[in-house]
Design a protein around this motif. Sequence first.
Motif, PDB file in Angstrom:
ATOM      1  N   ALA A  15       0.832  -1.206   0.000  1.00  0.00           N
ATOM      2  CA  ALA A  15       0.000   0.000   0.000  1.00  0.00           C
ATOM      3  C   ALA A  15       0.868   1.259   0.000  1.00  0.00           C
ATOM      4  CB  ALA A  15      -0.923  -0.005   1.222  1.00  0.00           C
ATOM      5  N   HIS A  16       1.960   1.228   0.735  1.00  0.00           N
ATOM      6  CA  HIS A  16       2.875   2.363   0.803  1.00  0.00           C
ATOM      7  C   HIS A  16       3.457   2.666  -0.572  1.00  0.00           C
ATOM      8  CE1 HIS A  16       6.892   4.224   1.965  1.00  0.00           C
ATOM      9  NE2 HIS A  16       6.014   5.029   2.531  1.00  0.00           N
ATOM     10  N   PHE A  17       3.862   1.614  -1.282  1.00  0.00           N
ATOM     11  CA  PHE A  17       4.396   1.786  -2.633  1.00  0.00           C
ATOM     12  C   PHE A  17       3.338   2.378  -3.565  1.00  0.00           C
ATOM     13  CE2 PHE A  17       4.760   0.203  -6.965  1.00  0.00           C
ATOM     14  CZ  PHE A  17       6.044   0.632  -7.315  1.00  0.00           C
ATOM     15  N   LEU A  18       2.133   1.849  -3.526  1.00  0.00           N
ATOM     16  CA  LEU A  18       1.077   2.295  -4.439  1.00  0.00           C
ATOM     17  C   LEU A  18       0.648   3.736  -4.133  1.00  0.00           C
ATOM     18  CD1 LEU A  18      -1.117  -0.938  -4.632  1.00  0.00           C
ATOM     19  CD2 LEU A  18       0.459  -0.050  -6.362  1.00  0.00           C
ATOM     20  N   VAL A  19       0.565   4.076  -2.844  1.00  0.00           N
ATOM     21  CA  VAL A  19       0.155   5.433  -2.481  1.00  0.00           C
ATOM     22  C   VAL A  19       1.160   6.449  -3.000  1.00  0.00           C
ATOM     23  CG1 VAL A  19      -0.070   7.038  -0.528  1.00  0.00           C
ATOM     24  CG2 VAL A  19      -1.308   4.870  -0.514  1.00  0.00           C
ATOM     25  N   HIS A  20       2.445   6.200  -2.779  1.00  0.00           N
ATOM     26  CA  HIS A  20       3.448   7.156  -3.251  1.00  0.00           C
ATOM     27  C   HIS A  20       3.517   7.181  -4.775  1.00  0.00           C
ATOM     28  CE1 HIS A  20       5.231   9.063   0.162  1.00  0.00           C
ATOM     29  NE2 HIS A  20       5.342   7.925   0.810  1.00  0.00           N
ATOM     30  N   HIS A  21       3.337   6.028  -5.391  1.00  0.00           N
ATOM     31  CA  HIS A  21       3.352   5.965  -6.850  1.00  0.00           C
ATOM     32  C   HIS A  21       2.250   6.855  -7.429  1.00  0.00           C
ATOM     33  CE1 HIS A  21       4.428   4.159 -10.677  1.00  0.00           C
ATOM     34  NE2 HIS A  21       3.162   3.928 -10.917  1.00  0.00           N
ATOM     35  N   TYR A  27       1.868   7.217 -12.352  1.00  0.00           N
ATOM     36  CA  TYR A  27       1.056   6.514 -13.339  1.00  0.00           C
ATOM     37  C   TYR A  27       1.050   7.203 -14.705  1.00  0.00           C
ATOM     38  CZ  TYR A  27      -1.917  10.272 -11.674  1.00  0.00           C
ATOM     39  OH  TYR A  27      -2.382  11.500 -11.308  1.00  0.00           O
ATOM     40  N   LEU A  28       1.606   8.396 -14.790  1.00  0.00           N
ATOM     41  CA  LEU A  28       1.499   9.170 -16.031  1.00  0.00           C
ATOM     42  C   LEU A  28       2.051   8.459 -17.267  1.00  0.00           C
ATOM     43  CD1 LEU A  28       2.128  12.929 -15.145  1.00  0.00           C
ATOM     44  CD2 LEU A  28       0.037  11.845 -15.946  1.00  0.00           C
ATOM     45  N   PRO A  29       3.236   7.815 -17.195  1.00  0.00           N
ATOM     46  CA  PRO A  29       3.729   7.121 -18.399  1.00  0.00           C
ATOM     47  C   PRO A  29       2.736   6.076 -18.912  1.00  0.00           C
ATOM     48  CG  PRO A  29       5.502   7.373 -16.834  1.00  0.00           C
ATOM     49  CD  PRO A  29       4.248   7.793 -16.122  1.00  0.00           C
ATOM     50  N   LEU A  30       2.156   5.296 -17.994  1.00  0.00           N
ATOM     51  CA  LEU A  30       1.178   4.286 -18.406  1.00  0.00           C
ATOM     52  C   LEU A  30      -0.066   4.954 -18.974  1.00  0.00           C
ATOM     53  CD1 LEU A  30       0.173   1.381 -18.578  1.00  0.00           C
ATOM     54  CD2 LEU A  30      -0.620   1.592 -16.195  1.00  0.00           C
TER      55      LEU A  30
END
Length: 342
Positions: A15-21, A27-30
Amino acid sequence: SAPLPKRSGALRPLAHFLVHHARVLGYLPLLVYMLARRTRGTAAGLAVYLGVLRRMKVWNHTVHRAIAYGSSNKPRWFHAFRKPYDPSKTYLMTTHPHGILCCGVFNACARAEPEFKNTGVCQSILPGLRFTLCFAPAVQWYPLHGEMYGKYCTDASAATVKKVLDSGMSAAICPGGFSEAVYTGASRDYDHAYLDGRMGFIKVAIEKGVDIAPMYTFGMYDMYETVDGHRHKRSVMAQNSGLPMVVWAGKMLSSVPNSEEIATVVFDAFPASQYDLSELEQASRDYIAYIKSCFDEYKHILPSQSHRRLLIIGKDTDEASAIAREMQGETEDAPPVMTSRM
């Protein structure tokens, strides 16, 4: 200090990884790729997200809970003001430095203020005050930010800030803006405040007769590494265009910060209401002196930051010039930190 809730759980690392991502737009490149390859489907998905989901209270509440679960327990918040802020008054709240999307405010709101999006009240930041976040225009549409701030996030134009103050609410801004963000990770010895020549927010406070409620997040410059080279030129471009001119990276080139040992300190109010417009430049000098004084007084809260110094930069003052001015100041008698208004 103002204790912030702490959370635990087996899924927190993910969750920590996803929140900061998501927080720093990882997510902009995707998203760009999907818009190029699946234009109609991606556009339809965005329309559903912005037009339907973001209008649903249950969606916003659920996302906010997920953000809180994934937010770091390390950041701390301190109320260092000696005189309590008056809930019956409005203030122009200023947060320094900008960093990568005002990490201190984001973390406090995520962990402690599930109702901010509905009430505009954030007790952990400033007890008793209702306020609107006046940030870059796009922030209110960003995933996570939008769900968490709701209608209490808007743009930072002078007209909008005045409108918020006229409504009886306080307004929170980040004076350094994207120009200041360019200097994230620029130095191990200096923090940078993009305040030289930036007087618009002080002018608004004087015109509206409100005091300024300043806060500073120590340790934010250690959170991310950013691309070096032509920082001053890029900061001026950011000021002129209103666009971020910074590329950042955290741990293993991800969006997870290199460090989250940060501490935000709310200082006593700066008496902008006691100046008139003919004293605008003096008010700006006094405000800068006040921020530097508070920085030096409270930087020891984080031992890792106690050696750092605050550089005042701006459109006409690059880092080298600011350092030279700082060194020159050491050899001269220090001027009074504040006027008798304080």
